[in-house]
Design a protein around this motif. Structure first.
Motif, mmCIF file in Angstrom:
data_model
loop_
_atom_site.group_PDB
_atom_site.id
_atom_site.type_symbol
_atom_site.label_atom_id
_atom_site.label_comp_id
_atom_site.label_asym_id
_atom_site.label_seq_id
_atom_site.Cartn_x
_atom_site.Cartn_y
_atom_site.Cartn_z
ATOM 1 N N VAL A 160 0.849 -1.195 0.000
ATOM 2 C CA VAL A 160 0.000 0.000 0.000
ATOM 3 C C VAL A 160 0.886 1.248 0.000
ATOM 4 N N ALA A 161 0.509 2.232 -0.800
ATOM 5 C CA ALA A 161 1.280 3.469 -0.903
ATOM 6 C C ALA A 161 1.285 4.206 0.436
ATOM 7 N N PRO A 162 2.416 4.795 0.828
ATOM 8 C CA PRO A 162 2.483 5.560 2.081
ATOM 9 C C PRO A 162 1.555 6.770 2.053
ATOM 10 N N GLY A 163 1.198 7.243 3.245
ATOM 11 C CA GLY A 163 0.390 8.446 3.379
ATOM 12 C C GLY A 163 1.090 9.433 4.296
ATOM 13 N N THR A 164 0.449 10.578 4.520
ATOM 14 C CA THR A 164 0.995 11.609 5.399
ATOM 15 C C THR A 164 0.545 11.338 6.830
ATOM 16 N N VAL A 165 1.493 11.117 7.721
ATOM 17 C CA VAL A 165 1.179 10.764 9.108
ATOM 18 C C VAL A 165 0.768 12.004 9.892
ATOM 19 N N VAL A 166 -0.342 11.885 10.622
ATOM 20 C CA VAL A 166 -0.800 12.984 11.481
ATOM 21 C C VAL A 166 -0.680 12.628 12.957
ATOM 22 N N ASP A 167 -0.489 11.334 13.262
ATOM 23 C CA ASP A 167 -0.334 10.885 14.650
ATOM 24 C C ASP A 167 0.521 9.625 14.632
ATOM 25 N N ASP A 168 1.749 9.716 15.191
ATOM 26 C CA ASP A 168 2.636 8.548 15.157
ATOM 27 C C ASP A 168 2.567 7.722 16.432
ATOM 28 N N TRP A 194 -0.352 -2.222 20.490
ATOM 29 C CA TRP A 194 0.538 -1.725 19.439
ATOM 30 C C TRP A 194 0.228 -0.259 19.163
ATOM 31 N N HIS A 195 1.226 0.455 18.662
ATOM 32 C CA HIS A 195 1.030 1.835 18.218
ATOM 33 C C HIS A 195 1.310 1.911 16.720
ATOM 34 N N VAL A 196 0.459 2.619 16.023
ATOM 35 C CA VAL A 196 0.596 2.758 14.583
ATOM 36 C C VAL A 196 0.718 4.234 14.224
ATOM 37 N N HIS A 197 1.193 4.494 13.026
ATOM 38 C CA HIS A 197 1.273 5.861 12.515
ATOM 39 C C HIS A 197 0.019 6.132 11.695
ATOM 40 N N ARG A 198 -0.854 6.963 12.219
ATOM 41 C CA ARG A 198 -2.158 7.199 11.595
ATOM 42 C C ARG A 198 -2.096 8.364 10.617
ATOM 43 N N THR A 199 -2.777 8.206 9.497
ATOM 44 C CA THR A 199 -2.920 9.291 8.532
ATOM 45 C C THR A 199 -4.326 9.883 8.640
ATOM 46 N N ALA A 200 -4.600 10.896 7.852
ATOM 47 C CA ALA A 200 -5.941 11.492 7.806
ATOM 48 C C ALA A 200 -6.792 10.859 6.709
ATOM 49 N N GLU A 201 -6.258 9.853 6.036
ATOM 50 C CA GLU A 201 -7.003 9.188 4.958
ATOM 51 C C GLU A 201 -7.979 8.187 5.568
ATOM 52 N N ARG A 202 -9.275 8.417 5.354
ATOM 53 C CA ARG A 202 -10.313 7.552 5.900
ATOM 54 C C ARG A 202 -11.307 7.191 4.815
ATOM 55 N N GLN A 215 5.889 -3.691 9.830
ATOM 56 C CA GLN A 215 6.679 -3.103 8.752
ATOM 57 C C GLN A 215 5.853 -2.960 7.474
ATOM 58 N N ARG A 216 4.600 -2.458 7.645
ATOM 59 C CA ARG A 216 3.705 -2.428 6.485
ATOM 60 C C ARG A 216 2.663 -1.316 6.609
ATOM 61 N N TRP A 217 2.369 -0.677 5.459
ATOM 62 C CA TRP A 217 1.238 0.240 5.345
ATOM 63 C C TRP A 217 -0.028 -0.560 5.051
ATOM 64 N N GLY A 218 -1.169 -0.018 5.491
ATOM 65 C CA GLY A 218 -2.440 -0.655 5.197
ATOM 66 C C GLY A 218 -3.578 0.111 5.845
ATOM 67 N N TRP A 219 -4.730 -0.514 5.885
ATOM 68 C CA TRP A 219 -5.940 0.114 6.421
ATOM 69 C C TRP A 219 -6.447 -0.685 7.612
ATOM 70 N N VAL A 220 -6.758 0.031 8.699
ATOM 71 C CA VAL A 220 -7.276 -0.576 9.931
ATOM 72 C C VAL A 220 -8.650 0.005 10.213
ATOM 73 N N GLN A 221 -9.551 -0.859 10.678
ATOM 74 C CA GLN A 221 -10.898 -0.386 11.004
ATOM 75 C C GLN A 221 -10.855 0.522 12.236
ATOM 76 N N ASP A 222 -11.615 1.605 12.183
ATOM 77 C CA ASP A 222 -11.553 2.629 13.226
ATOM 78 C C ASP A 222 -11.966 2.123 14.608
ATOM 79 N N ILE A 223 -12.756 1.058 14.676
ATOM 80 C CA ILE A 223 -13.184 0.542 15.978
ATOM 81 C C ILE A 223 -12.025 0.023 16.814
ATOM 82 N N HIS A 224 -10.860 -0.157 16.208
ATOM 83 C CA HIS A 224 -9.699 -0.656 16.946
ATOM 84 C C HIS A 224 -8.877 0.457 17.597
ATOM 85 N N PHE A 225 -9.227 1.721 17.343
ATOM 86 C CA PHE A 225 -8.494 2.843 17.933
ATOM 87 C C PHE A 225 -9.074 3.203 19.288
#
Length: 225
Positions: A160-168, A194-202, A215-225
């Motif tokens: 998955v292409a990287p995004g701009t991190v807003v919360d690391d 675990w801690h992930v680097h979150r972007t503003a892409e939703r 060691q991977r970019w991807g999409w996580v469901q918001d209910i896990h935050f």
């Protein structure tokens, strides 16, 4: 998540989301035209026998990846579902014995030679077909079964292409899957604490993140935050 239910010899997977955010499988309903037979499902995740004892990895094993459970194994007599081949070394599977677990991941990576042949009976590639027993897993690379493509397979975006991190320091609070797009192919797992680097892409309740432990970019469901 619930395991697939059996109607006769047909095994049908339903798309359900729990607090785990893990889809045990996917089934699409095809609406029948007036005068046609009743609608039936197309199964995308089909069950296979296990050919030999093998280790399963929660995240694709490579340098820097941590948290893979060394005790997770599959053995002859068990059942797994094939989703896609990453390459000649690893395939993504769903381990039937953990599909209803609230604590253990059931999506994972395994040597494709560990997967035996199809159990059969699922409606694929059409609602009126019955997938045969005894078939080996497909040899396609980074393509999984799909109901939206003409050839019934869809490309997996494993990088998955990287995004701009807003919360690391975004914390993961419950076990979930990492996807290649919102609610699409599983490409890994995330764990509580675990801690992930979150972007503003939703999109549709999913957020693009970078998972340092996987060691991977991807999409996580918001209910896990």
């Amino acid at each position: 998540m619930a395991a697939g239910t059996t109607l006769g010899r047909r095994r049908r997977w339903t798309l359900r989301t729990s607090v785990l955010g893990l889809a045990a499988g996917v089934a699409f309903t095809v609406t029948a035209a007036p005068g046609a037979t009743a609608a039936r499902d197309v199964a995308l995740i089909l069950d296979y026998t296990v050919a030999k004892d093998c280790r399963v990895y929660e995240n694709y094993p490579k340098d820097g990846v941590i948290g893979n459970d060394p005790a997770w194994r599959i053995a002859p007599g068990e059942v797994v579902a094939w989703r896609y081949n990453v390459n000649g070394n690893y395939a993504m599977i769903s381990d039937k014995k953990y599909r209803s677990s609230s604590t253990h991941a059931w999506w994972g990576f395994v040597d494709p030679s560990c997967i035996g042949t199809s159990i059969g009976g699922e409606p694929f590639p059409t609602p009126d077909s019955s997938y045969p027993a005894g078939e080996p897993v497909p040899q396609r690379i980074l393509e999984g079964r799909s109901a939206v493509e003409a050839d019934h397979y869809r490309t997996v975006d494993f990088r998955v292409a990287p995004g701009t991190v807003v919360d690391d320091r975004q914390e993961i609070r419950s076990k979930g899957t990492l996807r290649d797009a919102a609610n699409r192919f599983v490409i890994g797992n995330v764990k509580p604490g675990w801690h992930v680097h979150r972007t503003a892409e939703r999109n549709a309740g999913w957020t693009k993140v970078y998972v340092p432990n996987a060691q991977r970019w991807g999409w996580v469901q918001d209910i896990h935050f």
